[in-house]
Write a protein that holds these residues in place. Structure first.
Motif, PDB file in Angstrom:
ATOM      1  N   ARG A 128       6.406  66.541  89.383  1.00 44.66           N
ATOM      2  CA  ARG A 128       7.197  65.356  89.846  1.00 44.66           C
ATOM      3  C   ARG A 128       6.609  64.893  91.151  1.00 44.66           C
ATOM      4  NH1 ARG A 128      11.517  68.217  87.758  1.00 44.66           N
ATOM      5  NH2 ARG A 128      11.962  69.315  89.620  1.00 44.66           N
ATOM      6  N   ILE A 129       5.950  65.533  92.072  1.00 49.22           N
ATOM      7  CA  ILE A 129       5.432  65.159  93.396  1.00 49.22           C
ATOM      8  C   ILE A 129       4.161  64.352  92.929  1.00 49.22           C
ATOM      9  CG2 ILE A 129       3.956  65.722  95.473  1.00 49.22           C
ATOM     10  CD1 ILE A 129       6.177  68.223  95.481  1.00 49.22           C
ATOM     11  N   VAL A 130       3.253  64.827  91.964  1.00 46.44           N
ATOM     12  CA  VAL A 130       1.998  64.279  91.622  1.00 46.44           C
ATOM     13  C   VAL A 130       2.501  62.709  90.944  1.00 46.44           C
ATOM     14  CG1 VAL A 130       0.315  64.205  89.791  1.00 46.44           C
ATOM     15  CG2 VAL A 130       0.679  66.428  91.264  1.00 46.44           C
ATOM     16  N   GLN A 131       3.453  62.875  90.349  1.00 47.23           N
ATOM     17  CA  GLN A 131       3.866  61.449  89.440  1.00 47.23           C
ATOM     18  C   GLN A 131       4.326  60.471  90.501  1.00 47.23           C
ATOM     19  OE1 GLN A 131       4.878  62.492  85.116  1.00 47.23           O
ATOM     20  NE2 GLN A 131       6.512  63.076  86.494  1.00 47.23           N
ATOM     21  N   ASP A 132       5.031  61.088  91.705  1.00 48.12           N
ATOM     22  CA  ASP A 132       5.433  60.080  92.631  1.00 48.12           C
ATOM     23  C   ASP A 132       4.317  59.368  93.539  1.00 48.12           C
ATOM     24  OD1 ASP A 132       8.351  60.501  91.788  1.00 48.12           O
ATOM     25  OD2 ASP A 132       8.509  62.051  93.414  1.00 48.12           O
ATOM     26  N   VAL A 133       3.593  60.230  93.721  1.00 46.18           N
ATOM     27  CA  VAL A 133       2.216  59.897  94.730  1.00 46.18           C
ATOM     28  C   VAL A 133       1.512  59.007  93.990  1.00 46.18           C
ATOM     29  CG1 VAL A 133       0.191  60.631  95.714  1.00 46.18           C
ATOM     30  CG2 VAL A 133       2.161  61.970  96.187  1.00 46.18           C
ATOM     31  N   LEU A 134       1.001  59.092  92.501  1.00 47.77           N
ATOM     32  CA  LEU A 134       0.204  58.317  91.814  1.00 47.77           C
ATOM     33  C   LEU A 134       0.774  57.115  91.185  1.00 47.77           C
ATOM     34  CD1 LEU A 134      -1.549  61.005  89.517  1.00 47.77           C
ATOM     35  CD2 LEU A 134      -2.399  60.051  91.590  1.00 47.77           C
ATOM     36  N   GLU A 135       2.152  57.333  91.248  1.00 54.11           N
ATOM     37  CA  GLU A 135       3.252  55.974  90.836  1.00 54.11           C
ATOM     38  C   GLU A 135       2.833  55.760  89.255  1.00 54.11           C
ATOM     39  OE1 GLU A 135       2.401  52.819  93.402  1.00 54.11           O
ATOM     40  OE2 GLU A 135       3.759  53.780  94.876  1.00 54.11           O
ATOM     41  N   ARG A 136       2.674  56.918  88.325  1.00 50.35           N
ATOM     42  CA  ARG A 136       2.204  56.917  86.950  1.00 50.35           C
ATOM     43  C   ARG A 136       2.670  58.039  86.437  1.00 50.35           C
ATOM     44  NH1 ARG A 136      -2.456  55.388  89.473  1.00 50.35           N
ATOM     45  NH2 ARG A 136      -2.881  53.578  87.881  1.00 50.35           N
ATOM     46  N   PRO A 137       2.863  58.299  84.820  1.00 51.06           N
ATOM     47  CA  PRO A 137       3.243  59.491  84.333  1.00 51.06           C
ATOM     48  C   PRO A 137       1.971  60.549  84.619  1.00 51.06           C
ATOM     49  CG  PRO A 137       3.771  57.506  82.719  1.00 51.06           C
ATOM     50  CD  PRO A 137       2.917  56.885  84.117  1.00 51.06           C
ATOM     51  N   LEU A 138       2.011  61.737  84.491  1.00 52.97           N
ATOM     52  CA  LEU A 138       1.149  62.774  84.360  1.00 52.97           C
ATOM     53  C   LEU A 138       1.261  63.163  82.840  1.00 52.97           C
ATOM     54  CD1 LEU A 138      -1.032  64.498  85.958  1.00 52.97           C
ATOM     55  CD2 LEU A 138       0.709  66.010  86.624  1.00 52.97           C
ATOM     56  N   ILE A 139       0.079  63.548  82.441  1.00 56.02           N
ATOM     57  CA  ILE A 139      -0.372  64.244  81.150  1.00 56.02           C
ATOM     58  C   ILE A 139      -0.860  65.687  81.640  1.00 56.02           C
ATOM     59  CG2 ILE A 139      -1.266  63.830  78.959  1.00 56.02           C
ATOM     60  CD1 ILE A 139      -1.818  60.984  79.678  1.00 56.02           C
ATOM     61  N   ILE A 140      -0.237  66.568  81.049  1.00 58.68           N
ATOM     62  CA  ILE A 140      -0.701  67.801  81.329  1.00 58.68           C
ATOM     63  C   ILE A 140      -1.267  68.525  79.987  1.00 58.68           C
ATOM     64  CG2 ILE A 140       1.056  68.359  83.392  1.00 58.68           C
ATOM     65  CD1 ILE A 140       2.766  69.923  81.203  1.00 58.68           C
ATOM     66  N   GLU A 141      -2.112  69.234  80.337  1.00 58.61           N
ATOM     67  CA  GLU A 141      -2.924  70.040  79.141  1.00 58.61           C
ATOM     68  C   GLU A 141      -2.660  71.479  78.890  1.00 58.61           C
ATOM     69  OE1 GLU A 141      -7.664  69.873  77.565  1.00 58.61           O
ATOM     70  OE2 GLU A 141      -7.246  70.365  79.782  1.00 58.61           O
ATOM     71  N   ASN A 142      -2.484  71.927  77.819  1.00 58.24           N
ATOM     72  CA  ASN A 142      -2.585  73.273  77.511  1.00 58.24           C
ATOM     73  C   ASN A 142      -4.035  73.947  77.712  1.00 58.24           C
ATOM     74  OD1 ASN A 142      -2.752  71.855  75.052  1.00 58.24           O
ATOM     75  ND2 ASN A 142      -3.639  73.753  74.387  1.00 58.24           N
ATOM     76  N   VAL A 143      -4.460  75.135  78.241  1.00 62.29           N
ATOM     77  CA  VAL A 143      -5.694  75.448  78.749  1.00 62.29           C
ATOM     78  C   VAL A 143      -5.894  76.819  77.905  1.00 62.29           C
ATOM     79  CG1 VAL A 143      -5.336  74.428  80.964  1.00 62.29           C
ATOM     80  CG2 VAL A 143      -4.710  76.909  80.494  1.00 62.29           C
ATOM     81  N   SER A 144      -7.147  77.085  77.627  1.00 64.66           N
ATOM     82  CA  SER A 144      -7.783  78.349  77.231  1.00 64.66           C
ATOM     83  C   SER A 144      -7.536  79.471  78.261  1.00 64.66           C
ATOM     84  CB  SER A 144      -9.172  78.110  76.863  1.00 64.66           C
ATOM     85  OG  SER A 144      -9.944  77.715  77.798  1.00 64.66           O
ATOM     86  N   ALA A 145      -7.044  80.695  77.641  1.00 63.55           N
ATOM     87  CA  ALA A 145      -7.153  81.726  78.663  1.00 63.55           C
ATOM     88  C   ALA A 145      -7.800  83.141  77.892  1.00 63.55           C
ATOM     89  CB  ALA A 145      -5.637  82.099  78.985  1.00 63.55           C
TER      90      ALA A 145
END
Length: 280
Positions: A128-145
């Motif tokens: 939510r902090i990232v979205q507030d600073v960027l003023e746009r939605p964030l898209i998160i990616e599932n990662v390999s592990a």
């Protein structure tokens, strides 16, 4: 909110591909994607080439170093620089990895997270902090592990919980999903079924390295294999066609071979769209 910002089949723009893409105007790609950290502050010839391509093809950004899953405070200076880059290039969407990559120093790797309710709450607040600073939605990616940390949730439930609590979108990396399904012995199709369709913005596919029968390494250095293509087709069948990007980070073949993989993405997209249209 589901992002509808690009369509078709895209290609990750790496500097090793820049000259070839510049020469043909990225004619075989419907959109391009770059890591902003690799381009912020870059001017001169390289900067002009990026600008020329971004004016010919829609551009997405895929971040490398936000450290969404870490504990150190978010780097607000980096976030502001990313926002300026996104604004300057008319970037249509920004994604980042659902992982940790820095607390006491930049690791230059993507570390696994505990799949726990506590992690969900903490990471959602950082998103939510990232979205507030960027003023746009964030898209998160599932990662390999390659290791799993203690937690009461499975991976699919964890990803879904973060998406819902943070009210963000998903970049579904089908190769990462395949790699993890082998490394940790789970059902990849059941994972896909557990995801919320309305939050899937776009998809990634890539190649990987077979370290052993039960250990796959996500390298982005080889062609996409048949089981990953099949899983991509299943994702389309389950959730509908989404824009899909091919990642290739090294061992670059001739551009025509990468375009052939993009053509395969479009064939699968066309088949899935046709099947939905006629109810088959």
């Amino acid at each position: 909110m589901q992002a509808r910002f690009v369509s078709g089949a895209g290609l990750g723009l790496r500097r090793g591909l820049l000259a070839a893409l510049q020469e043909d105007g990225a004619s075989g790609a419907d959109f391009l994607e770059v890591a902003p950290e690799n381009w912020i502050g870059v001017g001169g010839r390289l900067g002009r080439q990026l600008r020329a391509l971004s004016e010919r093809r829609p551009l997405l950004c895929h971040g490398l170093s936000l450290n969404l899953g870490g504990f150190a405070p978010l780097d607000l200076d980096l976030l502001r620089a990313i926002k300026a880059f996104l604004d300057a290039h008319g970037v249509l969407g920004y994604s980042e990895h659902l992982s940790a990559c820095a607390d006491h120093g930049q690791l230059y790797d993507l570390m696994p997270l505990p799949f726990s309710e506590e992690s969900v709450v903490r990471i959602a607040e950082r998103v939510r902090i990232v979205q507030d600073v960027l003023e746009r939605p964030l898209i998160i990616e599932n990662v390999s592990a390659y290791a799993q940390l203690p937690g009461e949730l499975d991976e699919a439930s964890f990803v879904r919980a973060v998406l819902e609590r943070a009210d963000c979108q998903l970049l579904l990396d089908v190769n990462n999903l395949y790699v993890n399904s082998i490394n940790f012995n789970f059902d990849a199709q059941a994972y896909i079924a557990a995801l919320p369709s309305e939050r899937i913005a776009y998809l990634h596919v890539a190649g990987h390295f077979d370290q052993a029968a039960d250990l796959k390494i996500d390298t982005h250095g080889a062609p996409v294999i048949d089981p990953v293509w099949a899983l991509l087709a299943h994702a389309y069948a389950r959730h509908g066609v989404r824009p899909t990007l091919l990642e290739r980070d090294f061992n670059f073949p001739p551009l025509a071979e990468l375009y052939a993989e993009l053509a395969q993405i479009r064939r699968l997209q066309g088949a899935a769209a046709g099947a939905r249209r006629y109810g088959t």
